[in-house]
Motif scaffolding. Structure first.
Motif, PDB file in Angstrom:
ATOM      1  N   LYS A 146       0.837  -1.205   0.000  1.00 30.57           N
ATOM      2  CA  LYS A 146       0.000   0.000   0.000  1.00 30.57           C
ATOM      3  C   LYS A 146       0.872   1.254   0.000  1.00 30.57           C
ATOM      4  CE  LYS A 146      -3.805  -2.238   2.478  1.00 30.57           C
ATOM      5  NZ  LYS A 146      -4.527  -2.333   3.763  1.00 30.57           N
ATOM      6  N   PHE A 147       1.926   1.197   0.803  1.00 31.07           N
ATOM      7  CA  PHE A 147       2.798   2.365   0.917  1.00 31.07           C
ATOM      8  C   PHE A 147       3.525   2.635  -0.397  1.00 31.07           C
ATOM      9  CE2 PHE A 147       6.896   4.257   2.578  1.00 31.07           C
ATOM     10  CZ  PHE A 147       6.353   5.501   2.840  1.00 31.07           C
ATOM     11  N   ALA A 148       4.014   1.575  -1.056  1.00 32.89           N
ATOM     12  CA  ALA A 148       4.732   1.746  -2.317  1.00 32.89           C
ATOM     13  C   ALA A 148       3.847   2.408  -3.363  1.00 32.89           C
ATOM     14  CB  ALA A 148       5.226   0.398  -2.822  1.00 32.89           C
ATOM     15  N   LYS A 149       2.604   1.955  -3.459  1.00 32.93           N
ATOM     16  CA  LYS A 149       1.691   2.544  -4.441  1.00 32.93           C
ATOM     17  C   LYS A 149       1.464   4.016  -4.143  1.00 32.93           C
ATOM     18  CE  LYS A 149      -2.737   1.742  -6.736  1.00 32.93           C
ATOM     19  NZ  LYS A 149      -3.977   0.945  -6.780  1.00 32.93           N
ATOM     20  N   LEU A 150       1.310   4.334  -2.869  1.00 35.29           N
ATOM     21  CA  LEU A 150       1.093   5.717  -2.446  1.00 35.29           C
ATOM     22  C   LEU A 150       2.302   6.577  -2.799  1.00 35.29           C
ATOM     23  CD1 LEU A 150      -1.196   7.205  -0.892  1.00 35.29           C
ATOM     24  CD2 LEU A 150       0.172   6.901   1.173  1.00 35.29           C
ATOM     25  N   ASN A 156       2.877  -6.100  -5.152  1.00 32.56           N
ATOM     26  CA  ASN A 156       3.522  -6.783  -4.038  1.00 32.56           C
ATOM     27  C   ASN A 156       5.044  -6.590  -4.081  1.00 32.56           C
ATOM     28  OD1 ASN A 156       3.774  -8.455  -1.790  1.00 32.56           O
ATOM     29  ND2 ASN A 156       4.133 -10.247  -3.080  1.00 32.56           N
ATOM     30  N   LEU A 157       5.589  -5.983  -3.038  1.00 33.88           N
ATOM     31  CA  LEU A 157       7.031  -5.804  -2.926  1.00 33.88           C
ATOM     32  C   LEU A 157       7.585  -6.856  -1.971  1.00 33.88           C
ATOM     33  CD1 LEU A 157       7.545  -1.937  -2.630  1.00 33.88           C
ATOM     34  CD2 LEU A 157       7.658  -3.354  -4.660  1.00 33.88           C
ATOM     35  N   GLU A 158       8.532  -7.620  -2.449  1.00 41.06           N
ATOM     36  CA  GLU A 158       9.112  -8.674  -1.624  1.00 41.06           C
ATOM     37  C   GLU A 158      10.614  -8.511  -1.450  1.00 41.06           C
ATOM     38  OE1 GLU A 158       7.972 -12.098  -3.817  1.00 41.06           O
ATOM     39  OE2 GLU A 158       6.003 -12.267  -2.863  1.00 41.06           O
ATOM     40  N   ASP A 159      11.280  -8.003  -2.483  1.00 37.60           N
ATOM     41  CA  ASP A 159      12.727  -7.883  -2.419  1.00 37.60           C
ATOM     42  C   ASP A 159      13.119  -6.748  -1.459  1.00 37.60           C
ATOM     43  OD1 ASP A 159      15.494  -6.904  -3.266  1.00 37.60           O
ATOM     44  OD2 ASP A 159      15.279  -8.728  -4.468  1.00 37.60           O
ATOM     45  N   PRO A 160      14.048  -6.986  -0.536  1.00 42.47           N
ATOM     46  CA  PRO A 160      14.432  -5.941   0.427  1.00 42.47           C
ATOM     47  C   PRO A 160      15.016  -4.707  -0.232  1.00 42.47           C
ATOM     48  CG  PRO A 160      15.905  -7.849   0.561  1.00 42.47           C
ATOM     49  CD  PRO A 160      14.738  -8.257  -0.268  1.00 42.47           C
ATOM     50  N   PHE A 161      15.657  -4.852  -1.412  1.00 43.30           N
ATOM     51  CA  PHE A 161      16.225  -3.688  -2.087  1.00 43.30           C
ATOM     52  C   PHE A 161      15.136  -2.830  -2.725  1.00 43.30           C
ATOM     53  CE2 PHE A 161      19.878  -6.706  -2.224  1.00 43.30           C
ATOM     54  CZ  PHE A 161      20.743  -5.968  -1.423  1.00 43.30           C
ATOM     55  N   ILE A 196      12.119  -2.527  -1.351  1.00 45.26           N
ATOM     56  CA  ILE A 196      11.517  -1.873  -0.182  1.00 45.26           C
ATOM     57  C   ILE A 196      12.397  -0.716   0.297  1.00 45.26           C
ATOM     58  CG2 ILE A 196      10.913  -2.215   2.244  1.00 45.26           C
ATOM     59  CD1 ILE A 196      10.093  -5.102   1.451  1.00 45.26           C
ATOM     60  N   GLU A 197      13.702  -0.966   0.336  1.00 46.09           N
ATOM     61  CA  GLU A 197      14.624   0.079   0.807  1.00 46.09           C
ATOM     62  C   GLU A 197      14.606   1.285  -0.120  1.00 46.09           C
ATOM     63  OE1 GLU A 197      16.999   2.033   3.298  1.00 46.09           O
ATOM     64  OE2 GLU A 197      16.092   0.070   3.675  1.00 46.09           O
ATOM     65  N   LEU A 198      14.502   1.055  -1.425  1.00 47.28           N
ATOM     66  CA  LEU A 198      14.465   2.161  -2.380  1.00 47.28           C
ATOM     67  C   LEU A 198      13.187   2.979  -2.206  1.00 47.28           C
ATOM     68  CD1 LEU A 198      15.636   3.727  -4.720  1.00 47.28           C
ATOM     69  CD2 LEU A 198      14.721   2.008  -6.297  1.00 47.28           C
ATOM     70  N   LYS A 212      22.032  -0.343  -5.246  1.00 49.17           N
ATOM     71  CA  LYS A 212      21.836  -1.698  -4.703  1.00 49.17           C
ATOM     72  C   LYS A 212      20.694  -2.404  -5.432  1.00 49.17           C
ATOM     73  CE  LYS A 212      23.499  -0.599  -0.062  1.00 49.17           C
ATOM     74  NZ  LYS A 212      23.084  -0.339   1.345  1.00 49.17           N
ATOM     75  N   PHE A 213      19.614  -1.658  -5.658  1.00 48.12           N
ATOM     76  CA  PHE A 213      18.476  -2.198  -6.405  1.00 48.12           C
ATOM     77  C   PHE A 213      18.908  -2.563  -7.825  1.00 48.12           C
ATOM     78  CE2 PHE A 213      15.291  -1.121  -9.616  1.00 48.12           C
ATOM     79  CZ  PHE A 213      14.246  -1.979  -9.278  1.00 48.12           C
ATOM     80  N   TYR A 214      19.622  -1.650  -8.481  1.00 47.77           N
ATOM     81  CA  TYR A 214      20.048  -1.831  -9.872  1.00 47.77           C
ATOM     82  C   TYR A 214      20.920  -3.077 -10.034  1.00 47.77           C
ATOM     83  CZ  TYR A 214      22.344  -0.656 -14.334  1.00 47.77           C
ATOM     84  OH  TYR A 214      22.836  -0.685 -15.610  1.00 47.77           O
TER      85      TYR A 214
END
Length: 566
Positions: free
Chosen positions: A92-96, A479-484, A486-488, A524-526
């Motif tokens: 929810k937060f990522a979409k926002l 759905n975000l699952e990868d920690p990188f 989420i961190e981004l 890190k994500f890249y």
């Protein structure tokens, strides 16, 4: 957007405390915990309540936890000892967050406050040198941040056209057989003349009386030719300074001349208003002992001509009348002068300026002086930075043509200077080191490179950067699952909070640190998360595009260009 997490956490705590029949004085304290295992928002509100309720924080936390309801944006709320921790629902937060990132991302609501921010204001007796550059970069970056934070900001350069230095240059034009090169950069030509006049004065100190006479004649304002000569000298120098500033991505909204406040009678009115407080020996002065200032403030020279301090009082009264807040950027050697200025402004009913004092910047070779002709001009510094960046580009990107390399080298070189200075708190002394400033691993180039990486990835996926972007309707799974990932998202969400804090504290360096953190999170994500041809390609490409925008906007606030290729 991180502000939303804080706001929602505070609201849920307020509701729980109200349900318990308690009140709380002051704002509920929430902050980001030191690690993600403790959630995304943590509150020590139980410690705030302990004193007024005369109960232990642990007991208070247990009762709050019985009443608290997790807002929709959080997946859960837990207690860790007396602390209350909120965990975000990242889908929810990522979409926002991603929906909020547009081209103007970071813009805060209007504060309906007018700020005048004075910076640079170097004497127009030569080119800007490395000793001035910290003032310019702090001032310009802060103005950009304050505007983004919702303030109405006017930047001004206070032109000292009545100082002894300008009278010396005018004396040189009238008495020395010295010809300035009409093809030379005007501020450099003025600086060479100023140096030559100083050499003359060193050899014959008695010439000072002639210079004092010229200054007195100028202040009387009755000799048109002399007025024009002073004006020409100052305008020539300011013309060169503007050229330098523009290359450094700095522009002032207004240039205010000191002589304005003598000619319009403001300085004379100040002396009349203070008449009852003025003491005299050889010169009129104010005793400021009752303000805790031992050194008296001298108001005019013995010959009656005005001093910088008195004209500066008039300038600050003008600021007080026309703006809600006053911000000045000054070297740390001005601290006594600012104490004196603030005390007298209080006597005159003016506003106290907020002053950002900075320590000086030097090269490893040592300090500089325009008077002695020992300085590194900002023009030389920028040229050196761009040339060094060009060498890097020739090594890293031999495939690019000359024009492309030149354009990128300009952005990297100028960015290196601005970021190197912006990244440190103004209270710290800086020795400018090329290997650190132009580092592609730790310097500004590493942040610019992150932006270029994002652009390259989007283009590889078939998008034109800035024109087209991944569409929300193409994303079926948020759905975000990868920690990188989420961190981004978390790091991007903090942009507005960082702007708000930087504007509040009147500091630039925490934004510079955020830019490095943001670039680090993207890198890190890249490196770790597959994007193109992955099962979440649309979502991840959208994430790349929003990261690109956030990095670009962050660099813009520091006056740094974001190359699309490096």
């Amino acid at each position: 957007m991180y502000r939303i997490l804080k706001k929602e956490a505070v609201k849920s705590l307020e509701n729980a405390i109200e349900a318990l029949g308690w009140g709380i004085s002051g704002n509920i304290k929430v902050e980001e915990p030191p690690n993600s295992d403790m959630g995304d928002i943590a509150s020590s509100v139980s410690f705030q309540l302990a004193k007024q309720l005369k109960r232990s924080p642990m007991e208070i936390t247990q009762e709050i936890m019985d009443k608290i309801e997790a807002p929709e944006i959080f997946s859960r709320v837990e207690s860790k000892g007396p602390y209350i921790n909120f965990f975000a629902d990242y889908n929810k937060f990522a979409k926002l967050v991603l929906e909020s990132v547009d081209d103007d991302y970071g813009r805060l609501e209007s504060k309906n406050t007018k700020i005048i921010l004075e910076h640079t204001s170097a004497n127009p007796n030569g080119p800007l040198h490395i000793g001035h550059i910290r003032n310019s970069i702090i001032g310009d970056s802060l103005a950009r941040i304050l505007r983004k934070a919702g303030y109405e900001v006017e930047t001004q350069y206070y032109v000292n056209d009545m100082g002894r230095q300008i009278a010396m240059i005018v004396w040189g034009l009238l008495n020395m057989d010295y010809q300035m090169d009409p093809k030379g950069k005007p501020d450099h030509e003025i600086g060479k003349l100023y140096f030559n006049v100083n050499e003359k004065l060193r050899a014959n100190p008695e010439l000072k009386s002639e210079i004092n006479t010229i200054l007195k004649r100028y202040e009387k304002g009755k000799e048109k030719e002399l007025q024009e000569l002073f004006k020409t000298v100052v305008e020539k120098c300011i013309e060169g300074i503007k050229i330098t500033s523009k290359r450094l991505n700095i522009e002032h909204d207004a240039f205010t001349w000191e002589s304005t406040f003598v000619k319009n009678g403001d300085v004379e009115n100040i002396l009349k208003t203070l008449e009852g407080c003025i003491k005299r020996n050889e010169v009129p002065y104010l005793d400021l002992n009752e303000y805790g200032i031992e050194k008296e403030l001298i108001l005019t020279r013995s010959d009656g001509t005005s001093l910088y301090a008195t004209r500066d009082l008039a300038y600050h009264l003008y600021k007080s009348k026309n703006f809600d807040e006053i911000v000045d950027v000054l070297g740390s050697d001005h601290k006594l002068a600012v104490k004196q200025l603030s005390a007298v402004l209080g006597m005159l009913g003016g506003k106290t300026p907020y002053v950002i004092f900075y320590e000086f910047i030097t090269l490893p070779e040592g300090s500089m002086s325009t008077r002695r002709g020992v300085f590194i001009s900002v023009d030389d510094l920028m040229e050196e930075a761009v040339q060094r960046a060009m060498k890097e580009m020739e090594t890293r990107r031999p495939d690019l043509n000359g024009d492309e390399k030149t354009l990128i080298a300009e952005k990297v070189g100028i960015g290196a200077i601005r970021y190197y200075i912006a990244r440190l708190s103004p209270e710290k002394h800086v020795v400018f080191k090329w290997n650190e400033a132009l580092s592609f691993e730790r310097g500004c180039a590493s942040i610019q490179y992150s932006h270029a990486r994002a652009c390259k990835l989007l283009e590889k996926a078939g998008y034109r950067v800035g024109d087209t972007a991944p569409r929300y309707e193409d994303i079926a799974d948020w759905n975000l699952e990868d920690p990188f990932e989420i961190e981004l998202v978390k790091t991007m969400s903090k942009f507005s909070t960082v702007i708000e804090e930087s504007a509040k504290t009147r500091r630039v360096h925490n934004l510079a640190q955020y830019a490095q953190d943001l670039a680090g999170a993207f890198n890190k994500f890249y490196k770790s998360v597959p994007v193109i041809d992955s099962d979440k390609e649309a979502l991840r490409l959208l994430l790349v595009d929003k990261a690109r925008i956030t990095i670009r906007n962050c660099l813009e606030l520091m006056g740094i260009d974001a190359p699309v290729s490096m």
